[in-house]
Write an enzyme that holds these catalytic residues in place. Structure first.
Site, PDB file in Angstrom:
ATOM      1  N   ASP A   1      89.930 -43.669  88.747  1.00  0.00           N
ATOM      2  CA  ASP A   1      91.270 -44.272  88.757  1.00  0.00           C
ATOM      3  C   ASP A   1      91.848 -44.153  90.164  1.00  0.00           C
ATOM      4  O   ASP A   1      91.360 -43.363  90.980  1.00  0.00           O
ATOM      5  CB  ASP A   1      92.166 -43.596  87.708  1.00  0.00           C
ATOM      6  CG  ASP A   1      92.438 -42.132  88.018  1.00  0.00           C
ATOM      7  OD1 ASP A   1      92.992 -41.861  89.092  1.00  0.00           O
ATOM      8  OD2 ASP A   1      92.098 -41.262  87.196  1.00  0.00           O
TER       9      ASP A   1
ATOM     10  N   GLU B   1      56.074 -45.361  99.009  1.00  0.00           N
ATOM     11  CA  GLU B   1      57.478 -45.251  98.573  1.00  0.00           C
ATOM     12  C   GLU B   1      58.329 -44.584  99.660  1.00  0.00           C
ATOM     13  O   GLU B   1      59.486 -44.952  99.870  1.00  0.00           O
ATOM     14  CB  GLU B   1      57.552 -44.456  97.270  1.00  0.00           C
ATOM     15  CG  GLU B   1      57.059 -45.252  96.072  1.00  0.00           C
ATOM     16  CD  GLU B   1      56.987 -44.413  94.803  1.00  0.00           C
ATOM     17  OE1 GLU B   1      57.308 -44.956  93.731  1.00  0.00           O
ATOM     18  OE2 GLU B   1      56.581 -43.222  94.881  1.00  0.00           O
TER      19      GLU B   1
END
Ligand code: DGJ
Length: 730
Positions: free
Chosen positions: A535, A615
């Protein structure tokens, strides 16, 4: 000045660049709401309000035989329950004599340069010369209860904020049973409600439905913002989409119980009331005291959701977030949580850190489990000193080694909580919420500390301040992992227990304020089991929040999509994690995990030692890519190009530099298809007359071709492939 008062017509008008908000002080002193919407010039919008006699909608006493004037049908700015407006109200008050209600009439207003602030609470701020303030005072002349309505107008940013202050200038104490921040009447139009619901690991899913004749409620009674309903709604016309249509956004800047009610009344008018939830809320207001509500951030867009989101992104990035890292580049981090959970020691952590540093990661974050007897999530919370069995010699040698690798060091805390199995709880059982003589509800086997108490705030402040002062900690992840129940303070008298939930939130804000002020160089990241406290109030203290505990990139696309309606990418904590994913078990390519996490603050949450050489090279490439596009992503305009709720087999989104000079287009196939149709998107926000060149290619496209014709991606196969296309204006 963006605020005007026309004395002869008793009109108060707020103007932003593209919207107008207007109010009228009428013949009886009621503050009528006339208009909020697309900018109108030289207008008195009172001609829109029709007054008719409506059965069972009574009339104020002084209206006498004029039965067409009713508070029950009149659009108004802020009303109280009990005096004739039977719709949802902003205020419910029990007066000193036991009667209910307040008959609010205008007594005056003040216009000021700059933006008001709210004592002891976060609010949107003005960076200088950006905003004006209007404060309107209404009063009940019998009880002398006042409500002061605050309006902050950010003209250039198309933002209007609202808050209320209830002031008792009478001689008797009153009790507030509900004190909302704002009421917005929308006397015209037919609207859809868009809201952002969810659950743990699935926050901010977008739902849209037409309003019906009822009172719909978007709320949390969990003592916290919640994963379940974000305190943010949009009302839009039935045809509105990303680029067209009327949209109104209302976002509540608060982290506790909240409630947004939307009523369609008997005359098809819509009223929105947004504020602190009235469940277990009650505030005693003695003579000369005042109660400040939190703030609502409103915006209006005549051009659909994209503009509305851009307005929120700008205001949150520039006028809500604060501190050193507000606009500065933030370090790419690696967090050990999904790599180790509670099972670690210094050696294991250093092994991860070493490999991460070698790949180009800039900060190591030590998550839960480093303190007290914290060997599982059943114990240890509250004991904020190092577990030397796991970390011999404390944090100092660990941090030193990590710093020597060229990385910053960050740490996890959950200061609002305590486990029964902790020294803190054993010493102060009354510091945790529980109702007398009753076993409390447990959540993750932990209890919530009573932050309405100053002694609790001070103790935790001292413990965390000591940790940060004694160690070179440059980042803090502030977690919060349960809903509040049994909210009862052993320090409060019986008649004030209704104040505790709000006082808890104020206590948390106070602690956040003290710590962020004392340690201005520390980057704080909010967290609540992922995005349970996402928020604008938390963003006032920490410029980023861990978006979700779900790190599956395909699920994250939906979560980040929903979050993007109100919040900028720079606030969304997002990491690349291991595959198969720990939350869903899904296997996805590393490249796709990188593409999704890059539309956030970007970091890693895995053991890099477990990656193959190929990777590892991909991680190096991702870090370089993210750094290359850092400002385009964090500062650029964000465009949603597809709607993941609609179930297409690919999703796309895009960043455009504010000056249109650069574009990053992202696409992920979320359900690979045989013999797939073309993956086509129309780009947005480019300069139609300019030419754009694709990275590493000679191909040149005109802005208009990319926007009106579009771009087709080459077809790809396999599990969840993704692509990024970077274009530069030439
Ligand atoms: C919940 C957070 O969202 C996770 O990232 C992790 O920090 C755990 N808590 C630790 O308990």
């Amino acid at each position: 000045m963006s605020i005007r008062y026309d004395e002869s017509q008793k009109l108060l008008t707020l103007d932003t660049k593209r919207s107008t908000y207007q109010m009228l002080v009428d013949q009886y002193g009621f503050l009528q709401h006339l208009y909020y919407g697309r900018k109108v010039e030289k207008a008195n919008m009172s001609y829109m309000t029709g007054n008719y006699d409506r059965g069972f909608s009574g009339n104020p006493y002084e209206a006498k035989e004029n039965r067409s004037f009713s508070l029950d049908t009149l659009p108004q700015e802020y009303t109280s329950f009990g005096v004739g407006d039977f719709r949802i109200n902003g205020l419910s008050v029990v007066n000193g004599d036991g009667s209910y209600g307040a008959d609010f009439r205008y007594v005056g207003h003040r216009i000021e340069q700059g933006k008001y602030s709210i004592p002891n609470m976060p609010s949107v701020y003005d960076n200088g010369g950006e905003a004006d303030t209007l404060i309107i005072t209404l009063m009940d002349h019998v009880t002398r209860l006042q409500v002061r309505l605050y309006y902050g107008v950010f003209e250039e940013k198309d933002i209007i904020t609202r808050a209320a202050e209830i002031v008792n200038v009478g001689s008797l104490p009153v009790k507030l049973e509900k004190a909302a921040s704002m009421c917005l009447d929308m006397p015209f139009g037919q609207w859809d409600l868009v809201h952002f619901h969810g659950r743990h690991c699935m926050e901010r899913q977008v739902e849209r439905a037409p309003l019906i004749h009822s009172i719909q409620t978007i709320a949390s009674k969990r003592g916290m913002t919640s994963h379940h309903h974000n305190p943010f709604i949009i009302l839009c016309d039935h045809e509105a989409n990303e680029d067209h249509g009327d949209c109104y956004g209302m976002m509540f800047m608060y982290s506790g119980n909240h409630k947004t009610e939307i009523e369609v009344d008997q005359l098809e008018n819509v009223r929105v009331v947004m504020g602190i939830h009235d469940a277990q809320f009650m505030w005693n207001l003695n003579p000369h005291e005042s109660f400040h509500t939190p703030e609502v951030i409103m915006t209006y867009s005549a051009n659909g959701f994209t503009t509305l989101s851009h307005n929120y992104h700008t205001i949150i990035r520039h006028n809500v977030c604060r501190g050193k890292y507000k606009l500065a580049s933030r370090p790419i981090l690696i967090n050990n949580w999904e790599a180790t959970y509670f099972d670690f020691n210094s050696e294991k952590l250093l092994h991860i850190a070493r490999q991460a540093a070698e790949l180009g990661v800039e900060m190591f974050v030590l998550d839960d489990g480093w303190f007290g007897a914290r060997n599982s999530d059943n114990e240890g919370l509250g004991d904020w000193y190092v577990n030397e069995q796991k970390l011999p010699g404390g944090l100092t040698p660990l941090i030193k080694e990590i710093n020597n690798m060229g990385m910053k060091f960050g740490i996890w805390i959950e200061p609002e909580m305590v486990n029964e199995n902790s020294n803190l709880y054993r010493a102060h059982p009354d510091w945790a919420f529980s109702a007398p003589n009753r076993h409390p509800m447990m959540g993750r086997n932990q209890l919530v500390l009573d932050f309405s108490r100053q002694d609790v705030q001070d103790y935790i402040y001292d413990a965390i301040a000591k940790l940060l002062a004694e160690n070179n900690i440059e980042y803090v992840k502030w977690d919060m992992n349960r809903s509040l129940a049994d909210v009862y303070s052993y320090q409060m008298p019986r008649e004030r227990q209704g104040e505790v939930s709000h006082r808890y939130v104020l206590g948390v804000y106070k602690l956040m304020q003290r710590l962020t002020e004392r340690f201005p160089n520390v980057l704080f990241e909010g967290c609540s089991g992922g995005g349970g406290r996402f928020d604008p109030a938390i963003l006032y203290y920490s410029p980023q929040i861990w978006c979700s505990d779900d790190t599956d990139p395909i699920e994250r696309i939906k979560i980040q999509y929903g979050t993007s309606f109100g919040y900028p990418v720079s606030t969304m904590g997002a990491h690349v994690s291991a595959s198969p994913n720990h939350q869903t078990g899904r296997t996805t390519p590393l490249n796709t995990r990188g593409v999704v996490a890059m539309s956030g603050t970007f970091g890693y949450e895995l053991d890099p030692n477990k990656l193959s050489e190929e990777e590892k090279n991909e991680v190096r490439r991702q870090i370089a890519t993210f750094k290359k596009y850092y400002w385009l992503i964090q500062d650029g305009l964000y465009y949603r190009l597809t709607n993941p709720e609609r179930g297409s087999y690919y999703d796309a989104w895009q960043f455009v530099a504010q000056d249109g000079s650069e574009v990053l287009l992202n696409m992920v196939m979320n359900s690979p298809q045989p013999n797939a149709a073309q993956i086509h998107v129309r780009l947005k926000g480019l300069d139609p007359d300019a030419l754009y060149q694709m990275d590493g290619e000679d191909r040149v496209f005109s802005g208009s071709a990319l926007m009106y014709g579009g771009y087709t991606f080459p077809l790809v196969n396999g599990d969840y492939p993704s692509m990024q296309v970077h274009l530069v204006r030439i």
